[in-house]
Design a protein around this motif. Structure first.
Motif, PDB file in Angstrom:
ATOM      1  N   SER A  49      80.800  -3.095   8.966  1.00  0.00           N
ATOM      2  CA  SER A  49      80.008  -4.207   9.452  1.00  0.00           C
ATOM      3  C   SER A  49      79.537  -5.100   8.306  1.00  0.00           C
ATOM      4  N   GLU A  50      79.086  -6.300   8.671  1.00  0.00           N
ATOM      5  CA  GLU A  50      78.560  -7.274   7.710  1.00  0.00           C
ATOM      6  C   GLU A  50      77.140  -6.929   7.267  1.00  0.00           C
ATOM      7  N   ASP A  51      76.301  -6.426   8.199  1.00  0.00           N
ATOM      8  CA  ASP A  51      74.905  -6.151   7.902  1.00  0.00           C
ATOM      9  C   ASP A  51      74.383  -5.078   8.857  1.00  0.00           C
ATOM     10  N   GLU A  52      73.130  -4.670   8.648  1.00  0.00           N
ATOM     11  CA  GLU A  52      72.585  -3.564   9.440  1.00  0.00           C
ATOM     12  C   GLU A  52      72.435  -3.906  10.922  1.00  0.00           C
ATOM     13  N   GLN A  53      72.120  -5.156  11.246  1.00  0.00           N
ATOM     14  CA  GLN A  53      71.980  -5.553  12.653  1.00  0.00           C
ATOM     15  C   GLN A  53      73.335  -5.488  13.363  1.00  0.00           C
ATOM     16  N   THR A  54      74.359  -5.987  12.712  1.00  0.00           N
ATOM     17  CA  THR A  54      75.705  -5.947  13.283  1.00  0.00           C
ATOM     18  C   THR A  54      76.218  -4.510  13.349  1.00  0.00           C
ATOM     19  N   ALA A  55      75.826  -3.687  12.381  1.00  0.00           N
ATOM     20  CA  ALA A  55      76.205  -2.265  12.409  1.00  0.00           C
ATOM     21  C   ALA A  55      75.595  -1.582  13.628  1.00  0.00           C
ATOM     22  N   LEU A  56      74.346  -1.918  13.939  1.00  0.00           N
ATOM     23  CA  LEU A  56      73.692  -1.360  15.125  1.00  0.00           C
ATOM     24  C   LEU A  56      74.446  -1.770  16.387  1.00  0.00           C
ATOM     25  N   HIS A  57      74.843  -3.025  16.483  1.00  0.00           N
ATOM     26  CA  HIS A  57      75.600  -3.501  17.650  1.00  0.00           C
ATOM     27  C   HIS A  57      76.934  -2.767  17.765  1.00  0.00           C
ATOM     28  N   ALA A  58      77.631  -2.631  16.636  1.00  0.00           N
ATOM     29  CA  ALA A  58      78.930  -1.942  16.650  1.00  0.00           C
ATOM     30  C   ALA A  58      78.763  -0.493  17.088  1.00  0.00           C
ATOM     31  N   TRP A  59      77.721   0.171  16.590  1.00  0.00           N
ATOM     32  CA  TRP A  59      77.467   1.567  16.958  1.00  0.00           C
ATOM     33  C   TRP A  59      77.219   1.680  18.456  1.00  0.00           C
ATOM     34  N   CYS A  60      76.397   0.786  19.001  1.00  0.00           N
ATOM     35  CA  CYS A  60      76.107   0.809  20.442  1.00  0.00           C
ATOM     36  C   CYS A  60      77.381   0.619  21.262  1.00  0.00           C
ATOM     37  N   ASN A  61      78.265  -0.251  20.797  1.00  0.00           N
ATOM     38  CA  ASN A  61      79.503  -0.526  21.530  1.00  0.00           C
ATOM     39  C   ASN A  61      80.509   0.614  21.439  1.00  0.00           C
ATOM     40  N   GLU A  62      80.473   1.371  20.337  1.00  0.00           N
ATOM     41  CA  GLU A  62      81.448   2.439  20.116  1.00  0.00           C
ATOM     42  C   GLU A  62      80.939   3.821  20.513  1.00  0.00           C
ATOM     43  N   LEU A  63      79.655   3.946  20.776  1.00  0.00           N
ATOM     44  CA  LEU A  63      79.050   5.259  21.019  1.00  0.00           C
ATOM     45  C   LEU A  63      79.600   5.924  22.275  1.00  0.00           C
ATOM     46  N   ASP A  64      79.984   7.182  22.130  1.00  0.00           N
ATOM     47  CA  ASP A  64      80.396   8.006  23.256  1.00  0.00           C
ATOM     48  C   ASP A  64      79.192   8.847  23.674  1.00  0.00           C
ATOM     49  N   VAL A  65      78.427   8.361  24.634  1.00  0.00           N
ATOM     50  CA  VAL A  65      77.189   9.042  25.029  1.00  0.00           C
ATOM     51  C   VAL A  65      77.462  10.416  25.632  1.00  0.00           C
ATOM     52  N   CYS A  66      78.660  10.643  26.121  1.00  0.00           N
ATOM     53  CA  CYS A  66      78.992  11.957  26.696  1.00  0.00           C
ATOM     54  C   CYS A  66      78.966  13.049  25.629  1.00  0.00           C
ATOM     55  N   ALA A  67      79.114  12.669  24.367  1.00  0.00           N
ATOM     56  CA  ALA A  67      79.120  13.643  23.282  1.00  0.00           C
ATOM     57  C   ALA A  67      77.713  14.018  22.832  1.00  0.00           C
ATOM     58  N   ILE A  68      76.683  13.371  23.401  1.00  0.00           N
ATOM     59  CA  ILE A  68      75.300  13.629  23.006  1.00  0.00           C
ATOM     60  C   ILE A  68      74.624  14.464  24.084  1.00  0.00           C
ATOM     61  N   ASP A  69      74.309  15.703  23.755  1.00  0.00           N
ATOM     62  CA  ASP A  69      73.673  16.616  24.710  1.00  0.00           C
ATOM     63  C   ASP A  69      72.349  16.045  25.215  1.00  0.00           C
ATOM     64  N   GLY A  70      72.187  16.009  26.518  1.00  0.00           N
ATOM     65  CA  GLY A  70      70.941  15.585  27.122  1.00  0.00           C
ATOM     66  C   GLY A  70      70.739  14.088  27.236  1.00  0.00           C
ATOM     67  N   PHE A  71      71.698  13.300  26.779  1.00  0.00           N
ATOM     68  CA  PHE A  71      71.555  11.844  26.855  1.00  0.00           C
ATOM     69  C   PHE A  71      71.723  11.427  28.314  1.00  0.00           C
ATOM     70  N   PRO A  72      70.818  10.599  28.832  1.00  0.00           N
ATOM     71  CA  PRO A  72      70.880  10.231  30.255  1.00  0.00           C
ATOM     72  C   PRO A  72      72.047   9.290  30.548  1.00  0.00           C
ATOM     73  N   LEU A  73      73.109   9.839  31.081  1.00  0.00           N
ATOM     74  CA  LEU A  73      74.325   9.064  31.326  1.00  0.00           C
ATOM     75  C   LEU A  73      74.095   7.911  32.292  1.00  0.00           C
ATOM     76  N   ALA A  74      73.286   8.127  33.320  1.00  0.00           N
ATOM     77  CA  ALA A  74      73.067   7.093  34.337  1.00  0.00           C
ATOM     78  C   ALA A  74      72.385   5.857  33.756  1.00  0.00           C
ATOM     79  N   ASP A  75      71.555   6.036  32.737  1.00  0.00           N
ATOM     80  CA  ASP A  75      70.808   4.923  32.152  1.00  0.00           C
ATOM     81  C   ASP A  75      71.368   4.467  30.812  1.00  0.00           C
ATOM     82  N   SER A  76      72.501   5.005  30.385  1.00  0.00           N
ATOM     83  CA  SER A  76      72.983   4.761  29.028  1.00  0.00           C
ATOM     84  C   SER A  76      73.323   3.291  28.760  1.00  0.00           C
ATOM     85  N   ALA A  77      73.942   2.591  29.696  1.00  0.00           N
ATOM     86  CA  ALA A  77      74.311   1.192  29.461  1.00  0.00           C
ATOM     87  C   ALA A  77      73.071   0.330  29.255  1.00  0.00           C
ATOM     88  N   GLU A  78      72.066   0.531  30.083  1.00  0.00           N
ATOM     89  CA  GLU A  78      70.825  -0.232  29.957  1.00  0.00           C
ATOM     90  C   GLU A  78      70.095   0.121  28.659  1.00  0.00           C
TER      91      GLU A  78
END
Length: 94
Positions: A21-50
């Protein structure tokens, strides 16, 4: 472009990934777009997009006395998650 290492601490576990990424803000956006929430134990799948959409509106805060380190703290249900962003400078071994 730089490589950012992102370290998520959530519900007693640690998850790590990297984005380019270019900077920390863009890195945060990229991480959110690439994150596989299914790999995170206990992460609320129904609310993950919001949740991830709202997270992209946050600005990472510089961590005092450290260089190229930021963090974002956010609520996940009744828990708190901490996402550390670390700008990593390295030569790629290819």
């Amino acid at each position: 472009m730089a490589i950012y290492t992102l370290v998520l601490e959530y519900d007693g576990a640690t998850y790590m990934s990297q984005v380019e990424s270019e900077d920390e803000q863009t890195a945060l956006h990229a991480w959110c777009n690439e994150l596989d929430v299914c790999a995170i134990d206990g992460f609320p799948l129904a609310d993950s997009a919001e949740l991830l959409s709202g997270l992209q509106d946050l600005m990472p805060s510089a961590v005092g006395h450290l260089t190229n380190v930021w963090d974002v703290r956010f609520a996940v249900g009744h828990d708190v998650a901490i996402l550390h962003l670390i700008k990593t400078d390295f030569s790629r071994d290819m």
